[in-house]
Design an enzyme around this catalytic site. Structure first.
Site, short mmCIF file in Angstrom:
data_model
loop_
_atom_site.label_atom_id
_atom_site.label_comp_id
_atom_site.label_asym_id
_atom_site.label_seq_id
_atom_site.Cartn_x
_atom_site.Cartn_y
_atom_site.Cartn_z
N ARG A 91 -0.19 -4.71 -11.66
CA ARG A 91 -0.34 -3.76 -10.55
C ARG A 91 0.91 -2.90 -10.53
O ARG A 91 1.92 -3.27 -11.12
CB ARG A 91 -0.50 -4.50 -9.22
N SER B 140 10.21 30.92 17.45
CA SER B 140 10.61 29.58 17.03
C SER B 140 10.04 28.61 18.04
O SER B 140 10.33 28.70 19.24
CB SER B 140 12.14 29.48 16.99
N ARG C 262 -9.08 -16.21 -6.24
CA ARG C 262 -7.96 -15.37 -5.81
C ARG C 262 -8.42 -14.17 -4.99
O ARG C 262 -9.36 -13.50 -5.34
CB ARG C 262 -7.24 -14.83 -7.06
N HIS D 107 9.76 -14.50 -2.73
CA HIS D 107 8.97 -13.89 -1.66
C HIS D 107 9.83 -13.01 -0.76
O HIS D 107 9.49 -11.86 -0.47
CB HIS D 107 8.31 -15.00 -0.84
N GLY E 94 1.01 -11.81 -1.40
CA GLY E 94 1.24 -13.03 -0.64
C GLY E 94 0.61 -13.05 0.74
O GLY E 94 0.87 -13.96 1.51
N CYS F 294 11.95 24.53 15.88
CA CYS F 294 13.30 23.97 15.97
C CYS F 294 13.34 22.72 16.84
O CYS F 294 14.40 22.16 17.08
CB CYS F 294 14.28 25.02 16.49
P1 ADP Z 1 -1.04 -13.24 -5.12
O1 ADP Z 1 -1.95 -12.11 -4.84
O2 ADP Z 1 -0.45 -13.84 -3.92
O3 ADP Z 1 -0.06 -12.91 -6.22
P2 ADP Z 1 -2.63 -14.60 -7.11
O4 ADP Z 1 -4.08 -14.60 -6.90
O5 ADP Z 1 -2.11 -13.61 -8.08
O6 ADP Z 1 -1.95 -14.42 -5.69
O7 ADP Z 1 -2.26 -16.06 -7.56
C1 ADP Z 1 -1.17 -16.83 -7.17
C2 ADP Z 1 -0.49 -17.44 -8.39
O8 ADP Z 1 -1.37 -18.24 -9.14
C3 ADP Z 1 0.06 -16.42 -9.34
O9 ADP Z 1 1.31 -16.84 -9.82
C4 ADP Z 1 -0.96 -16.37 -10.43
O10 ADP Z 1 -0.40 -15.96 -11.65
C5 ADP Z 1 -1.41 -17.81 -10.50
N1 ADP Z 1 -2.79 -17.90 -10.98
C6 ADP Z 1 -3.88 -17.32 -10.44
N2 ADP Z 1 -4.99 -17.56 -11.18
C7 ADP Z 1 -4.58 -18.29 -12.22
C8 ADP Z 1 -5.28 -18.87 -13.36
N3 ADP Z 1 -6.59 -18.70 -13.55
N4 ADP Z 1 -4.57 -19.58 -14.24
C9 ADP Z 1 -3.24 -19.76 -14.04
N5 ADP Z 1 -2.53 -19.27 -13.01
C10 ADP Z 1 -3.21 -18.54 -12.11
MG MG Z 2 -0.44 -12.40 -7.93
#
Ligand code: ADP
Ligand code: MG
Ligand code: MG
Length: 934
Positions: free
Chosen positions: A344, A800, A100, A467, A109, A868
């Site tokens: 977050r 001014s 990720r 999204h 996204g 102003c």
């Molecule tokens: P984004 O930054 O676009 O949210 P993520 O990295 O959070 O992308 O991941 C996309 C999706 O995949 C999210 O719904 C996240 O919860 C899911 N996901 C990521 N890693 C895992 C994992 N190890 N097991 C299950 N789901 C995961």
């Molecule tokens: Mg995410």
């Protein structure tokens, strides 16, 4: 050897290396830092590790993994294998991971994530046996091949989606849940062929190869088109790079005791203190966000899985308290066990930003200062933006222009022409300058450029966490999602609800506040500030901060030590009333020339201009005097107790005269027709106007120059001002008139005109037998006046800054010509960073201002200084005014609330160093004490 890889339980090492949590976030990315922080707090997070942003930046330089990275990643995989008791690539008890992205600032996204890494032809059989769930195993495998193709090798998603749709159709299936294990297995073979056809080789069976390619793909996604566009829009540096998080897969798609979801700890749209989220049973990862199946609201989980629900609520409430902010979390439940995958601070609407900040301050979670800093001037702007007129909406519903209703995902009113894809919406907005509404069944990250360019977004699918909704909220774009009554036909470029058809290019009105969509253009109104109680509270806190007597350091006697006041530019009593209700504590600019244009006055003004003799002028002006007195009277009354700066006549006289060309045409027509009626008067008028012609009127006879050649006008104005002020005083109103002389270039001009005017002021007060405070001062809008400010301040009691003219004069640009002809090119070429007419050019114009204040206060320590020009409503320019020691900024009444917040931000950002350290020290000590006492 440099450490490129940190296990989730190695947060202490990261902190030691970077020195601060802020830098940990930069090193591990926001997502990574959240996972580390949760692991430390004992929240269930699947084991994993993070590859640093430093590694990403090395990779982006050389195109290769830096030395040591891969070995460290392999070692970390071994540890994760131990922690989970599973083995990567082994069919017996296989470990699968996700890869990720995650930068310092969250970019939802915008970059890549790949799930289910570690599956191959053998492992899939292992998983199938182990879980006794072949359907799940093959579904996961086909997802991996698809995601791998799309994100690592940029295969178009349609290449996978089409054969899947064909397959379902052939089998007569409607939804994914109709697919059996055999079906997914069959589809996996189809996907492998698609992969090979588009990529050129077989889907890699070597799981470590999968991992390596996935990491590289995430690194590269930092420079993907949509990520770059997002950073440009959000002002995030392109140098930061992304971290990569390798996380043990947990599965929400293992059956009806599993699920996945996303949630906000408070409502991201309204700010209400209530968990808001969606989840799906038997689903994985993006399924909820993509809006593919309709998700359930989070409350429903309580009855379906009470234990997991309670744990979830406990954890999220702890997370909110820990981060002291609304959290946006992702979770997965695997066979009844809850796993947290992300936390977050949640993106939110302007309304929610204000409510959450004020609520959290009231709850004692954050201070008032923090609350003020959490809300941006743009947020305030958005809250005062136009909304649809309620009556018009009711009428529309009765008259049949109501079109559809969906989820109110991002508030605000949008009116525009419909386009059915992002590229066209962007093109029409940028090239044709149209107001566009982007309409799609649902949106994907590739659509963001079209959304940003549009006034509004409408989708027929998806919910409040889809999204489209998340992105629209973040950018403050009005958005309605999931308007499921709408049938969109992308080929024919139309959308329909029953009989009602909207073709591409036609107008609709989208109300993100109520979720309603209307045909055609609906009228809008400006919302009232009085009804927005949280915003009022926040702005009062902002004012309190600015009113403190020690928020600024005074370099010398006479400088303000409190923050900036906010005044307004207002020409009419009704503007002044609005300005006051928006919180202005003075009028910084009242332009008097508008008053000459009223229909019954203009002929008198023209008579006056055409009089050759002073007597004739005075006679005409005497007729104008009662009008002007009345104007000022209303203004003083509206601003009872506050200063009002009135600028004496500024524009060149020809602006009050009929248009030369039009008059010439009339004369010619009369001559051609041989008519003599009125011809002579017109000819005389024409020659008079010709006589007044200037080749560069903006730098010609205007401002104080005009007053010196025709003092009668300003003499009348000053008399009107002081008569009105005297009358008001007698009625018990507190007046503080300040007379402003425009366009001064040399102090000699003031020496010439000001004593004459002051004599009139004294005479009126004597006649009326009243006394009140007043000032005479000048605009600083000509470079020479700024440079010789020490001399100018000998006469002027206030300055001014007229920064529109000052910018024109300093750059030597004529604003209208520059904005039309070359400013955009200059910005594109990086010659100008921003438009200097929008944001004060600190390096040039700003320096002149700084100099003028310093020099001016050398002569007159208590010199009152304001601004102003239009810059008075621009946050960055306001900050500059704070830094250089302005007393106040003056802006349009509508921008007063924005300026109040920006003024407080400046005060908080630039608190005197030494003092705050002491003050902070004291505060934190007492805090520690009370904490101990507890
Ligand atoms: P984004 O930054 O676009 O949210 P993520 O990295 O959070 O992308 O991941 C996309 C999706 O995949 C999210 O719904 C996240 O919860 C899911 N996901 C990521 N890693 C895992 C994992 N190890 N097991 C299950 N789901 C995961
Ligand atoms: Mg995410
Ligand atoms: Mg000017």
């Amino acid at each position: 050897m440099k450490k490129w890889v940190y296990l989730f339980d190695e947060v202490a090492k990261a902190e030691k290396y970077t020195g601060s949590w802020e830098d940990v976030r930069a090193l591990l990315g926001g997502k990574g830092a959240g996972l580390f922080d949760m692991t430390r707090a004992g929240v269930p997070v699947p084991p994993g590790f993070t590859i640093t942003t430093e590694a990403c930046n090395e990779f982006r330089k050389t195109g290769k993994f830096p030395a040591g990275l891969w070995d460290q990643a392999l070692a970390a995989m071994k540890t994760v294998e131990k922690q989970t008791g599973k083995k990567f690539g082994k069919a017996k008890n296989p470990l699968l991971v996700s890869c990720r992205s995650g930068a310092k600032f969250s970019m939802p996204g915008m970059m890549n994530t790949i799930l289910n890494i570690g599956l191959n032809d053998e492992v899939v059989e292992g998983i199938s046996r182990l879980t006794n769930n072949p359907r799940f195993a093959w579904d996961s495998y086909r997802r991996l091949i698809e995601m791998f193709g799309e994100t690592v090798f940029n295969v178009d998603d349609e290449a996978f989606e089409e054969p899947m749709a064909d397959y379902k159709e052939k089998m007569g299936y409607k939804v994914d849940t109709d697919m059996t294990a055999e079906d997914w297995k069959e589809l996996t073979s189809i996907f492998k062929e698609v992969f090979k056809k588009h990529v050129g080789f077989d889907f890699p069976q070597d799981v470590y190869k999968q991992l390596e390619l996935a990491i590289k793909a995430v690194f590269e996604s930092w420079n993907g088109r949509r990520a770059v566009a997002y950073r440009n829009k959000e002002g995030i540096s392109h140098d930061l790079g992304t971290a990569v998080n390798i996380v043990t897969m947990v599965f929400g798609n293992m059956g009806e005791d599993s699920g996945t979801g996303v949630a906000f700890t408070r409502d991201p749209s309204t700010g209400e203190k209530k968990m808001m989220g969606d989840y799906l049973l038997n689903a994985q990862g993006e399924d909820v966000v993509a809006g593919i199946r309709n998700a359930d609201p989070i409350e429903k989980l309580e009855s379906q899985m009470p234990k997991a629900y309670k744990q979830f609520m406990d954890i999220t409430s702890k997370l909110e308290k820990h981060y002291k902010d609304m959290q946006d979390v992702e979770f997965t439940i695997e066979r009844g066990k809850l796993w947290m995958l992300q936390t977050r601070s949640g993106k939110r609407t302007a309304k929610s930003a204000v409510k959450v900040a004020v609520d959290m301050a009231n709850e004692g979670l954050i201070t008032k200062e923090q609350a003020v800093l959490r809300v941006t001037p743009d947020n305030v702007d958005a809250l005062l933006h136009p909304q649809f007129d309620e009556e018009a909406m009711r009428n529309a519903e009765n008259s049949g222009t109501f079109f559809a209703r969906g989820v109110n995902a991002s508030p605000g009113a949008a009116v525009g022409q419909v386009y059915f894809d992002a590229d066209t919406a962007e093109k029409m907005a940028k090239e044709e300058k149209q107001d566009t509404i982007m309409v799609r069944p649902f949106t994907k990250p590739d659509d963001v450029h079209g959304m940003i360019a549009s006034k509004g977004v409408l989708t027929s699918e998806g919910g409040a966490t889809s999204h489209a909704a998340v992105v629209a909220r973040q950018f403050g774009i009005p958005c309605v999602v999931g308007a499921s009554a709408i049938k969109i036909n992308l080929e024919k470029r139309v959308m329909m609800v029953g009989e009602a058809v909207v073709k591409e290019g036609e107008w609709i009105s989208v109300d993100g506040t109520t979720g309603k969509v209307f045909l055609g253009k609906m009228p809008t109104t400006s919302p009232s500030l009085e009804e927005q109680t949280e915003l009022l509270t926040l702005l009062n806190w902002a004012d309190e901060i600015c009113a403190r007597k020690d928020v600024r350091e005074a370099p010398a006697k006479g400088w303000p030590t409190r923050g900036l006041q906010v005044w307004a530019n207002a020409d009419y009593p009704k503007d002044a009333q609005r300005a006051r209700s928006y919180g202005a504590v003075g009028i910084g600019l009242c332009r008097t020339e508008h008053m000459f244009f009223e229909p019954e006055r203009l002929p008198i003004v023209q008579d006056m201009i055409l009089s050759e003799m002073s007597e004739g002028r005075t006679a005409a002006l005497n007729k104008l005097l009662p009008y002007q007195r009345k104007d000022f009277d209303g203004l003083f009354e509206a601003m009872d107790g506050y200063p009002v700066i009135i600028r004496l006549i500024d524009p060149p006289l020809h602006e009050f005269m009929p248009d030369e060309e039009k008059l010439l045409e009339e004369v010619i027509t009369l001559r051609v027709k041989g008519e003599s009626d009125g011809l002579k008067e017109k000819e005389e008028l024409l020659s008079a106007i010709k006589g007044m012609h200037e080749s560069n009127p903006m730098m010609g006879l205007r401002g104080v120059r005009l007053s010196i050649s025709m003092p009668e006008i300003v003499e009348m104005q000053v008399r009107a001002i002081f008569e009105a002020a005297a009358d008001c005083t007698l009625r018990g109103i507190i007046v503080k008139p300040e007379v402003m002389i425009p366009l001064t270039g040399t102090v000699k001009e003031l020496e010439w005109i000001q004593p004459r005017l002051e004599r009139i002021a004294a005479a009126v007060m004597d006649e009326k037998q009243v006394q009140f405070e007043y000032k005479f001062g000048t605009m600083i809008e000509i470079t020479r006046a700024a440079v010789t400010a020490a001399e100018v301040a000998g006469h002027a009691q206030f300055f001014s800054f007229g920064t529109n003219d000052l910018t024109q004069m300093t750059y030597g640009y004529s604003r209208d010509d520059a904005e039309r002809n070359f400013l955009i090119t200059y910005q594109e070429q990086g010659i100008l960073e921003t438009n200097p007419f929008q944001t004060i050019d600190r390096g040039g114009v700003g320096k002149l201002m700084d100099w003028a204040i310093t020099e001016g206060r050398k002569t007159r320590p208590n010199l009152e200084v304001g601004i102003c020009g239009e810059h008075g409503g621009d946050p960055s320019s306001i900050e500059w005014c704070h830094i250089i020691g302005n007393n106040y900024v003056s802006c349009s009444p509508f921008r007063v609330p924005i300026a109040r917040l920006a003024a407080a931000h400046s005060a908080l950002k630039h608190r005197p160093q030494k003092k705050t350290n002491k003050a902070n020290g004291r505060a934190s000590k007492t805090k520690q004490k009370t904490a101990k006492q507890k």
